[in-house]
Motif scaffolding. Structure first.
Motif, PDB file in Angstrom:
ATOM      1  N   ASN A 198       1.982   4.846  -7.725  1.00 17.38           N
ATOM      2  CA  ASN A 198       1.345   3.909  -6.800  1.00 17.38           C
ATOM      3  C   ASN A 198       2.247   3.609  -5.611  1.00 17.38           C
ATOM      4  O   ASN A 198       1.784   3.519  -4.466  1.00 17.38           O
ATOM      5  CB  ASN A 198       1.001   2.605  -7.523  1.00 17.38           C
ATOM      6  CG  ASN A 198      -0.029   2.794  -8.603  1.00 17.38           C
ATOM      7  OD1 ASN A 198       0.284   3.320  -9.674  1.00 17.38           O
ATOM      8  ND2 ASN A 198      -1.267   2.386  -8.356  1.00 17.38           N
ATOM      9  N   GLU A 199       3.545   3.464  -5.880  1.00 13.37           N
ATOM     10  CA  GLU A 199       4.480   3.180  -4.799  1.00 13.37           C
ATOM     11  C   GLU A 199       4.639   4.391  -3.882  1.00 13.37           C
ATOM     12  O   GLU A 199       4.719   4.246  -2.655  1.00 13.37           O
ATOM     13  CB  GLU A 199       5.828   2.755  -5.379  1.00 13.37           C
ATOM     14  CG  GLU A 199       5.760   1.410  -6.091  1.00 13.37           C
ATOM     15  CD  GLU A 199       7.116   0.956  -6.594  1.00 13.37           C
ATOM     16  OE1 GLU A 199       8.141   1.503  -6.137  1.00 13.37           O
ATOM     17  OE2 GLU A 199       7.159   0.048  -7.442  1.00 13.37           O
ATOM     18  N   LEU A 200       4.657   5.585  -4.482  1.00 17.80           N
ATOM     19  CA  LEU A 200       4.710   6.799  -3.659  1.00 17.80           C
ATOM     20  C   LEU A 200       3.456   6.926  -2.796  1.00 17.80           C
ATOM     21  O   LEU A 200       3.513   7.331  -1.632  1.00 17.80           O
ATOM     22  CB  LEU A 200       4.868   8.033  -4.550  1.00 17.80           C
ATOM     23  CG  LEU A 200       6.234   8.224  -5.212  1.00 17.80           C
ATOM     24  CD1 LEU A 200       6.200   9.393  -6.186  1.00 17.80           C
ATOM     25  CD2 LEU A 200       7.320   8.449  -4.154  1.00 17.80           C
ATOM     26  N   LEU A 201       2.313   6.553  -3.381  1.00 16.17           N
ATOM     27  CA  LEU A 201       1.050   6.581  -2.635  1.00 16.17           C
ATOM     28  C   LEU A 201       1.094   5.591  -1.475  1.00 16.17           C
ATOM     29  O   LEU A 201       0.648   5.899  -0.366  1.00 16.17           O
ATOM     30  CB  LEU A 201      -0.112   6.250  -3.574  1.00 16.17           C
ATOM     31  CG  LEU A 201      -1.510   6.227  -2.943  1.00 16.17           C
ATOM     32  CD1 LEU A 201      -1.915   7.618  -2.502  1.00 16.17           C
ATOM     33  CD2 LEU A 201      -2.527   5.675  -3.947  1.00 16.17           C
ATOM     34  N   LEU A 202       1.650   4.411  -1.742  1.00 14.18           N
ATOM     35  CA  LEU A 202       1.745   3.399  -0.692  1.00 14.18           C
ATOM     36  C   LEU A 202       2.617   3.889   0.461  1.00 14.18           C
ATOM     37  O   LEU A 202       2.257   3.733   1.634  1.00 14.18           O
ATOM     38  CB  LEU A 202       2.301   2.097  -1.268  1.00 14.18           C
ATOM     39  CG  LEU A 202       2.502   0.943  -0.273  1.00 14.18           C
ATOM     40  CD1 LEU A 202       1.186   0.580   0.404  1.00 14.18           C
ATOM     41  CD2 LEU A 202       3.091  -0.262  -0.971  1.00 14.18           C
ATOM     42  N   PHE A 203       3.751   4.495   0.137  1.00 17.37           N
ATOM     43  CA  PHE A 203       4.633   5.006   1.189  1.00 17.37           C
ATOM     44  C   PHE A 203       3.987   6.183   1.922  1.00 17.37           C
ATOM     45  O   PHE A 203       4.066   6.283   3.143  1.00 17.37           O
ATOM     46  CB  PHE A 203       5.971   5.438   0.598  1.00 17.37           C
ATOM     47  CG  PHE A 203       6.903   4.293   0.313  1.00 17.37           C
ATOM     48  CD1 PHE A 203       7.382   3.502   1.351  1.00 17.37           C
ATOM     49  CD2 PHE A 203       7.297   4.003  -0.976  1.00 17.37           C
ATOM     50  CE1 PHE A 203       8.238   2.439   1.099  1.00 17.37           C
ATOM     51  CE2 PHE A 203       8.153   2.948  -1.236  1.00 17.37           C
ATOM     52  CZ  PHE A 203       8.622   2.162  -0.199  1.00 17.37           C
ATOM     53  N   GLY A 204       3.340   7.078   1.158  1.00 13.12           N
ATOM     54  CA  GLY A 204       2.734   8.256   1.773  1.00 13.12           C
ATOM     55  C   GLY A 204       1.581   7.901   2.690  1.00 13.12           C
ATOM     56  O   GLY A 204       1.533   8.325   3.856  1.00 13.12           O
ATOM     57  N   VAL A 205       0.650   7.108   2.172  1.00 16.46           N
ATOM     58  CA  VAL A 205      -0.498   6.692   2.986  1.00 16.46           C
ATOM     59  C   VAL A 205      -0.038   5.757   4.104  1.00 16.46           C
ATOM     60  O   VAL A 205      -0.576   5.783   5.216  1.00 16.46           O
ATOM     61  CB  VAL A 205      -1.569   6.022   2.103  1.00 16.46           C
ATOM     62  CG1 VAL A 205      -2.730   5.522   2.951  1.00 16.46           C
ATOM     63  CG2 VAL A 205      -2.072   6.985   1.041  1.00 16.46           C
TER      64      VAL A 205
END
Length: 315
Positions: A198-205
């Motif tokens: 989820n944190e990787l998704l937040l940074f990526g998006v």
């Protein structure tokens, strides 16, 4: 949408929001302060919107975007502050799981549109100053509406992605959020599932949603600054900078607080400093925007006098 049971066989069905202050004696003062801030924000932004609608001088692309920004500012503060005021008035500080995710979705939807709209406004200034001969065709009404529609569509995708992703996490206790509304960093800390993806998704998006627009804003204003410096007339340079200064101020405030809020996910514990930054992002910024955009703009000031006082400017 209900969370799946956690490892201990229980599931969190509601969260407890601690709010801004935990001292009961301070709650009345905080309530009055934020109620006034909410009323000023709503009144100020709707006044700007009314001024743009009634004043023919303001029927330009820049003010079309500004009117949309005013609606977004009212939406952003409405997503968070009324519920906070209700919690200050009552002893019940709980928010159902579904309501928490709903607040999360709408906040990221509106903030995402804000992000893209600020980029569209920078592009508008770039065309007006650097490409004046083709400005009317490149920034036609169709282009304006398309930019706004694309902003809403991209922000919807972003908000839906994060809401669906957070709904896959397990929450099995504790359920106390040290904040005044539901947001991703606080929910990540409460999850008993791994939040790494989820944190990787937040940074990526987030890089797509914020990094790309910010790069476009910087590029636009680099060209604008170069074009303005080539203007020989000091009065012309002053006028060009004044039309861009308000927007640049809003951009710096918006991105500055946003970066602080979401780039600290690795911290062990979110503190009261995060609450202060969120107050700036969700309350102060929307309240300041009408002031910033009208402070050095005679056309907006004249239209506001007409709206508020019923007296049309002679200029």
């Amino acid at each position: 949408m209900q969370p799946e049971p956690g490892a201990n066989g229980t599931a969190v069905t509601e969260f407890i929001l601690l709010g801004l202050v935990e001292t009961p004696e301070l709650r009345p003062a905080v309530f009055v302060l934020f109620l006034l801030a909410y009323l000023v924000t709503v009144g100020g932004n709707f006044s700007i919107l009314a001024a743009i609608l009634v004043e023919p001088k303001l029927h330009k692309p820049m003010y079309f975007f500004l009117g949309n920004l005013s609606v977004l500012d009212v939406g952003c503060i409405t997503v968070t502050v009324p519920s906070m005021l209700a919690h200050l008035l009552s002893h019940k500080h709980t928010v159902p799981y579904a309501a928490c995710l709903t607040q999360l979705f709408f906040f990221h939807q509106l903030a995402g549109v804000d992000c893209f709209l600020l980029t569209a406004m920078a592009y508008d200034r770039f065309l007006a100053i650097c490409r004046p001969l083709t400005y009317s065709t490149r920034m036609s009404q169709t282009v304006q509406r398309t930019l706004v529609a694309v902003s809403w569509a991209c922000a919807f995708s972003n908000a839906l992605t994060h809401t669906v992703a957070i709904s896959t996490l397990n929450f099995c206790g504790p359920n106390v959020i040290n904040h005044f509304y539901c947001d991703l960093p606080q929910l990540f800390q409460l999850s008993c599932s791994s939040t790494q993806l989820n944190e990787l998704l937040l940074f990526g998006v987030g890089f797509i949603m914020a990094g790309t627009p910010m790069a476009l804003v910087v590029t636009s204003y680099a060209h604008v600054a170069a074009a303005v410096l080539r203007i020989r007339s000091s009065e012309g340079r002053k006028k060009a900078f004044s039309t861009c200064g308000s927007h640049l101020t809003v951009v710096c405030l918006f991105y500055g607080t946003g970066i602080f809020n979401y780039m600290r996910l690795g911290s062990a514990k979110l503190s009261d400093k995060d609450k202060a930054a969120e107050i700036f992002n969700t309350v102060i910024n929307p309240m300041l925007n009408p002031i910033i955009y009208s402070l050095r703009n005679p056309d907006v000031q004249g239209a506001l006098r007409w709206v508020l006082l019923g007296r049309r400017s002679l200029a």
